[in-house]
Write an enzyme that holds these catalytic residues in place. Structure first.
Site, PDB file in Angstrom:
ATOM      1  CB  ILE A 156      -0.982  -0.007   1.196  1.00 58.45           C
ATOM      2  CG1 ILE A 156      -1.930  -1.212   1.080  1.00 58.45           C
ATOM      3  CG2 ILE A 156      -1.774   1.305   1.247  1.00 58.45           C
ATOM      4  CD1 ILE A 156      -2.797  -1.459   2.303  1.00 58.45           C
ATOM      5  CB  ALA A 235      -2.233   2.165   8.770  1.00 58.97           C
ATOM      6  NE  ARG A 236      -6.368  -2.540  11.436  1.00 65.89           N
ATOM      7  CZ  ARG A 236      -6.764  -2.637  10.162  1.00 65.89           C
ATOM      8  NH1 ARG A 236      -6.877  -1.570   9.408  1.00 65.89           N
ATOM      9  NH2 ARG A 236      -7.057  -3.819   9.647  1.00 65.89           N
ATOM     10  CG  ASP A 260     -10.478   5.304   6.058  1.00 63.92           C
ATOM     11  OD1 ASP A 260     -11.658   5.716   6.059  1.00 63.92           O
ATOM     12  OD2 ASP A 260     -10.150   4.212   5.565  1.00 63.92           O
ATOM     13  CD  GLU A 265     -11.835   1.433  12.786  1.00 65.87           C
ATOM     14  OE1 GLU A 265     -10.983   2.315  12.608  1.00 65.87           O
ATOM     15  OE2 GLU A 265     -12.221   0.663  11.896  1.00 65.87           O
ATOM     16  CG  HIS A 283     -11.937   1.100   8.528  1.00 67.30           C
ATOM     17  ND1 HIS A 283     -11.455   0.461   9.646  1.00 67.30           N
ATOM     18  CD2 HIS A 283     -11.228   0.582   7.492  1.00 67.30           C
ATOM     19  CE1 HIS A 283     -10.508  -0.396   9.306  1.00 67.30           C
ATOM     20  NE2 HIS A 283     -10.357  -0.342   7.993  1.00 67.30           N
ATOM     21  N   GLY A 285     -11.173   2.554   3.452  1.00 67.30           N
ATOM     22  CA  GLY A 285      -9.993   2.214   2.653  1.00 67.30           C
ATOM     23  C   GLY A 285     -10.269   1.248   1.504  1.00 67.30           C
ATOM     24  CB  SER A 286     -10.860  -2.240   1.336  1.00 66.48           C
ATOM     25  OG  SER A 286     -11.733  -2.523   2.415  1.00 66.48           O
TER      26      SER A 286
END
Ligand code: GLV
Length: 318
Positions: A156, A235-236, A260, A265, A283, A285-286
């Site tokens: 990534i 990421a996290r 994100d 969360e 969140h 991202g994907s």
């Protein structure tokens, strides 16, 4: 047919495939199972298809039925699963690398742009109908030609670098190991994080969440950045010490932040919400159709390889 517990809802395309290959207990209502529900529903199952929201910690792994041989996580990250405890119990854990690289790198760029160009304040102003164009109104920071630090230069991170070159950015990175010249593509390696931060006018966080990366961005390390840095985290959440970040966003050390992902969360440190120099996403991202289909496909393939073909799954992480 082998039995699978699917812990959250899958897209229809993935449901079709998993029902062809397995006796799958789907979760069409997308209920967030409690630990007790997860354990009791996985009774007599051979595998679990888990999601980032499926917390399978030490205690939960211990309580899983003996029939479980694999936890196939629908994510590239797997911090939601105690992989060491799983190994002790002979349970294989897999993830879904590669397929979400592009979508997540896109979101990193969106976070950098959204934060640096003040998208949140812009949205509020546009909605209010009371803004007035002027030469110094809502001025942001321009990414073009700046130094971009990438924390975590895996797939990534490298995809973020590729995109950032379109902005003529100079790429710096930190990774546990220096990459080959072919993978580096001209990016400058920093063995020390403080050195990376020194060279980051913008920073994109793309490393895995783990004990080693927890609070990497903290009160002390933030001081290494040039004043007015823009930071994006796709990421996290745990990688950032939120209290230290909030302080730095208030005093201008950090010009703006794009997030994100969040510690704990969907909760968010409420102090963030008082700040305007923040660009937030939940969140995502994907979150594109093709990526989610490919993630499901990959997670199902891992189950298939182990349970139906008795092979080592391609994406085993433990
Ligand atoms: C999402 O956060 C993932 O790890 O895939």
């Amino acid at each position: 047919m082998k039995k699978i517990l699917v812990a959250r809802k899958l897209l229809d395309e993935n449901n079709k495939k998993i029902l062809n290959l397995f006796d799958a207990k789907l979760n069409k209502e997308d209920k967030l199972y409690s630990t007790d529900e997860l354990i009791s529903l996985s009774k007599e199952c051979d595998g679990i298809l888990s999601f980032p929201t499926t917390i399978i910690n030490t205690e939960t792994v211990k309580k899983l039925p003996k029939s479980i041989k694999i936890i196939s996580n629908y994510a590239v990250g797997f911090g939601n699963i105690d992989t060491i405890e799983a190994s002790k119990k002979g349970i294989i854990v897999t993830n879904t690398p590669e397929v979400l690289t592009d979508a997540t790198a896109d979101i990193s760029i969106l976070l950098l742009l959204g934060a640096s160009r003040r998208a949140y304040e812009g949205r509020l102003a546009a909605e209010s109908e009371s803004w007035n164009w002027s030469s110094d109104y809502l001025i942001g920071k321009q990414m073009t030609g700046k130094k971009l630090g990438i924390l975590g230069m895996g797939r990534i991170g490298r995809a973020v670098a590729k995109r950032a070159k379109g902005f003529n950015m100079e790429i710096h990175y930190h990774n546990r190991n220096k990459l080959s010249l072919e993978l580096e593509q001209g990016a400058i390696y920093h063995k020390n994080i403080s050195e990376l931060f020194n060279n980051s006018e913008f920073l994109s966080i793309n490393c895995p969440g783990s004990k080693e990366t927890e609070n990497l961005i903290n009160e002390k390390t933030i001081q290494n950045f040039p004043d007015g840095v823009v930071i994006a985290n796709a990421a996290r959440g745990e990688i950032i010490d939120d209290e230290a970040m909030i302080k730095a966003m208030k005093n201008g050390k950090v010009f703006a932040l794009g997030l994100d992902v969040y510690r704990g969360e969907p909760k968010i440190n409420q102090k963030y919400l008082k700040l305007k120099n923040l660009f937030l996403l939940p969140h995502l991202g994907s979150a594109t159709t093709i990526t989610r289909i490919n993630m499901g496909d990959r997670a199902i393939n891992n189950l298939n390889q182990l349970l139906n073909y008795k092979q080592k799954p391609a994406d085993q992480v433990n």
